[in-house]
Design an enzyme around this catalytic site. Structure first.
Site, mmCIF file in Angstrom:
data_model
loop_
_atom_site.group_PDB
_atom_site.id
_atom_site.type_symbol
_atom_site.label_atom_id
_atom_site.label_comp_id
_atom_site.label_asym_id
_atom_site.label_seq_id
_atom_site.Cartn_x
_atom_site.Cartn_y
_atom_site.Cartn_z
ATOM 1 N N ASP A 67 -13.991 -3.609 -65.023
ATOM 2 C CA ASP A 67 -12.822 -3.419 -64.167
ATOM 3 C C ASP A 67 -12.802 -2.048 -63.514
ATOM 4 O O ASP A 67 -13.551 -1.155 -63.897
ATOM 5 C CB ASP A 67 -11.533 -3.784 -64.916
ATOM 6 C CG ASP A 67 -10.778 -2.603 -65.483
ATOM 7 O OD1 ASP A 67 -9.646 -2.811 -65.913
ATOM 8 O OD2 ASP A 67 -11.305 -1.473 -65.510
ATOM 9 N N ASP A 93 -8.614 -7.038 -60.695
ATOM 10 C CA ASP A 93 -9.717 -6.067 -60.668
ATOM 11 C C ASP A 93 -10.544 -6.134 -61.938
ATOM 12 O O ASP A 93 -11.189 -5.172 -62.310
ATOM 13 C CB ASP A 93 -9.149 -4.651 -60.535
ATOM 14 C CG ASP A 93 -8.504 -4.180 -61.829
ATOM 15 O OD1 ASP A 93 -7.864 -5.016 -62.501
ATOM 16 O OD2 ASP A 93 -8.656 -3.011 -62.184
ATOM 17 N N GLU A 94 -10.526 -7.251 -62.615
ATOM 18 C CA GLU A 94 -11.058 -7.264 -63.979
ATOM 19 C C GLU A 94 -11.602 -8.638 -64.336
ATOM 20 O O GLU A 94 -10.920 -9.637 -64.099
ATOM 21 C CB GLU A 94 -9.896 -6.906 -64.914
ATOM 22 C CG GLU A 94 -10.263 -6.715 -66.329
ATOM 23 C CD GLU A 94 -9.034 -6.327 -67.148
ATOM 24 O OE1 GLU A 94 -7.974 -6.025 -66.540
ATOM 25 O OE2 GLU A 94 -9.124 -6.349 -68.366
#
Length: 747
Positions: free
Chosen positions: A217, A312-313
């Site tokens: 991330d 984002d991960e």
DNA sequence: AGTGTGTGGTAGC
DNA sequence: AATCGCTACCACACACT
């Protein structure tokens, strides 16, 4: 005392704090750090003053403005006499008392429902050695127990609504357009669904054990994006928020964290900790762009499996790839490519299971790669706070602290049984797994199919009367409906936020919901259309009997039909509440299925039904004939009428007395054959056929009174549909509910 | 014992 | 002046059967 306050309180007096004060956290656990710091301060104060009494037991006191004597002295008095200090209002704890010399006009309102006392109260309590009646020390006249009179509340709401009007037609959409949490949630759902599709395209891999899992991330994602075009600021303490004093900090950089600033903290408090903190704005479009790059890079690896964790991960199973390449090299390369394409740093954790990959990622931040193995992990994790373990949040960490467990390594001091008894089976088992560096979750087995859809809105909700409540509820229901699309809702859970009885009318956070009591109700919604759903939701909301001005938020969640584990239920009988039986004219109206215009798949919604009681048709058959006759005699009261305005598609059978046949067939065996042919003929039932079948079943009921045959056919449809598409299953379900509705009044 | 409901906890920035 | 505190999922206790 509020549970959270109580826990803190209990904890403070529970003795040995030496291990957790300033407890080293390699994970940047500054929340824990500050909590520990507060505990240490209180402990010091208590020690300095000796613990003299328990006068202020259960008191959690907030000090406001300048006081005489000073804050320091008052704190000493309070803490050394068994009380605790409330660091700030709002948040997760709340104060039992506020101590203030005098208040500004605004705070007068804000604190109206608190016990606001003058400092002399504290001093005199201590001098007299007992808790004195606070009402003799009021700092404001209108303080508890006198609530704001209704007119005042109305006035407040009217003023607030000038600024934020939750009834404006575009309120909900513009609200969600700016909500970071909405952004995160909806992005996650999208990405999960994409990963689910991807899983179908990726080659089916052998599954040797151990696996190699990457957890990747971006570092302080929102801040990193905001800094892209402001590189000169990168060494300053930065946060992303909307900017006002009670606005949340969505993300802050490592520089800001050094001051104790944390995600989720209010800006006002962060500024106290770090006066030079710079607030930057959100940029949702850019988050999406970076997210796309990240996921594209991951997919381009051709991994065994990808699970979306956040915008984002992601968790990535790269076992197959790592037979050739070194995992940490793979991770480094991935990191550089992402940095090159997005301009922001990502970190990667590498490990044989999800738990260790997550922990490795925490160790890897910022801008790094860390590999953990079964053998290296225990050492590396020993000092990490339990708060940093996946699935261990504020509440569980507090309970663990009560058991003397604040660090990962402390877990082995406690027996498995203690953990399970204190924290529940699931959490207990998970913690034992963690201690053994195991994780029973396997990302390739993680189900990414959506099971529910919901909306929730708890900001800016300020309503004056029942009409406005209904209007708002209706608007939110429309928002929910717009997200249902071609899904198959089965039940609706309504979550109602009501101002807590002792919470101030004016919330600490601007236009927030404040401290609320939350209650929920679940209803069946199979077959409801938008109008029916609205009616149902409004009815439920009214059933909470909340004064309109105390409503602070509403959540609506639809549980979707489970088509992976088919139910073999026979007809489900709805069970009306006694109240709604007498108000049957208000029942949501029955809807026809939608026309083909809306697309071939959604059959959605044409029957109403509330709750359930399962019965099978034998029960009906065995009913005393007396009851059957009674039902028939009162037919008009309970039989469902299909709106006649849509009668163009109604077959003649309903209005004329022809032989009871469906496509010329009357025998039950023949009818089953017709059903089988129909089901084989198409992937999804066609609208006209559905109407025809529905009307035939209606006719069997309403005119032929051949209930047994009708129930039998519908159950047969259900039985056959189990191996067919969702549309067929849904049709069966809707027909079952429809039939159940007709039988209902015998209950 | 299994089922359904209401409640509570967690995660992401 | 402010502010945008969502959402999906899991687990549990309890009531009912």
């Amino acid at each position: 005392m509020h549970p959270a306050a109580k826990r803190l309180h209990d904890h403070e007096v529970s003795g040995d704090e030496t291990n957790i004060e300033y407890g080293a956290s390699e994970f940047g656990g500054f929340g824990q750090y500050f909590r520990n710091k507060q505990i240490k301060l209180d402990t010091q104060l208590r020690e300095a003053n000796q613990c003299r009494s328990q006068i202020f037991k259960d008191c959690h006191i907030y000090l406001n403005g300048r006081t005489e004597p000073s804050h320091t002295i008052l704190k000493g008095l309070i803490v050394s006499n068994g009380g605790s200090i409330c660091a700030f209002l709002g948040g997760k704890t709340y104060a039992t008392h506020i101590v203030a010399e005098h208040l500004t006009k605004r705070k007068n309102n804000q604190f109206a429902n608190y016990k606001v006392v003058k400092p002399a109260w504290v001093v005199n309590c201590v001098n007299q050695g007992k808790l004195l009646d606070w009402t003799n020390y009021r700092a404001i006249e209108s303080s508890l127990p006198t609530l704001d009179p209704k007119e005042t509340q109305e006035q407040i709401i009217l003023e607030e609504r000038e600024k934020v009007n939750c009834l404006a037609p575009d309120y909900i959409s513009s609200y969600y357009a700016r909500s970071r949490l909405h952004f995160l949630s909806t992005k996650k759902a999208e990405l999960r669904s994409k990963c689910q599709q991807l899983a179908g395209q990726l080659p089916v891999a052998e599954r040797p054990s151990p696996r190699t899992i990457l957890h990747i991330d971006f570092d302080s994602f929102f801040v990193a994006v905001a800094l892209k075009d402001k590189p000169d600021l990168k060494d300053q303490p930065i946060c992303v928020s909307w900017g006002g004093p009670s606005s949340d900090i969505a993300s802050c950089n490592y520089k800001a964290r050094e001051f104790g600033v944390q995600n989720g903290m209010w800006v006002s408090r962060a500024l106290q900790l770090c006066p030079k903190l710079v607030c930057l704005s959100y940029n949702f479009d850019e988050y999406t762009r970076c997210s796309d790059v990240l996921y594209q890079e991951i997919v381009d690896l051709r991994p065994d499996y990808v699970t979306a964790v956040s915008v984002d991960e992601a968790l990535v199973d790269v076992t197959s790839l790592c037979s050739k390449t070194d995992a940490s090299q793979l991770a480094q390369e991935l990191r550089s490519r992402i940095k090159a394409k997005t301009g922001i740093e990502a970190s990667v954790g590498v490990a044989p299971n999800i738990f260790l990959a997550k922990m490795a990622l925490r160790l890897a931040k910022p801008a790094g790669v860390v590999c953990l193995t079964q053998s290296s992990a225990p050492q590396r994790l020993a000092n990490c706070s339990v708060r940093d373990l996946p699935g261990i949040g504020y509440h569980i960490a507090a309970k663990l602290a009560d058991l003397g467990v604040t660090n990962y390594s402390h877990l082995k001091r406690v027996t498995e049984n203690t953990l399970k008894n204190q924290l529940g089976n699931a959490v207990g088992t998970k913690l034992v797994d963690y201690l053994n560096c195991q994780d029973s979750d396997d990302i390739s087995l993680m189900d990414q199919v959506q099971k529910s859809v919901g909306v929730e809105l708890c900001w800016g909700v300020r309503l004056l009367n029942d009409n406005e409540v209904a209007q708002f509820t209706s608007n939110l229901t429309e928002e929910l409906w717009s997200r249902v699309q071609s899904l198959y809702p089965e039940t609706l859970t309504i979550k109602f936020y009501r101002r807590a009885a002792d919470a101030p009318f004016v919330t600490p956070k601007y236009m927030g919901c404040g401290r609320c009591d939350v209650t929920s109700k679940t209803r069946r919604v199979v077959g409801l259309d938008l109008e029916g759903l609205k009616t149902l939701v409004i009815q439920c909301v009214q059933s909470f009997a909340c004064p309109p001005m105390d409503m602070r938020g509403l959540g609506l969640q639809l549980r979707l039909m489970d088509t992976t584990t088919p139910t073999h239920h026979a007809i489900k009988f709805p069970q009306l509440e006694t109240a709604s039986r007498s108000t049957s004219p208000n029942k949501p109206k029955i809807q026809l299925p939608p026309s083909r215009r809306r697309g071939p798949t959604t059959l959605s919604q044409f029957v109403n039904q509330p709750d359930k009681v399962e019965v099978d048709m034998e029960v009906f058959d065995n009913l005393p004939s007396q009851i059957k006759r009674e039902i028939m005699a009162h037919e008009d009261e309970f039989l469902v009428k299909v709106p006649s305005s849509r009668s163009r598609s109604e077959p003649a059978a309903v209005t004329t007395y022809e032989p009871v046949s469906f496509r010329g067939v009357t025998s039950e065996a023949g009818l089953r054959q017709v059903l089988r042919d129909w089901m084989r003929s198409a992937e999804s039932p066609h609208y006209e056929d559905v109407c025809e079948f529905r009307d035939f079943v209606d006719y069997l009921f309403d005119s032929d009174w051949n209930w047994t045959k009708a129930i039998s056919l519908v159950n047969y449809l259900n039985h056959c549909s189990l191996n067919l598409s969702q549309d067929w299953q849904y049709l069966a379900k809707v027909m079952q509910e429809r039939v159940a509705q007709k039988i209902l009044p015998i209950n």
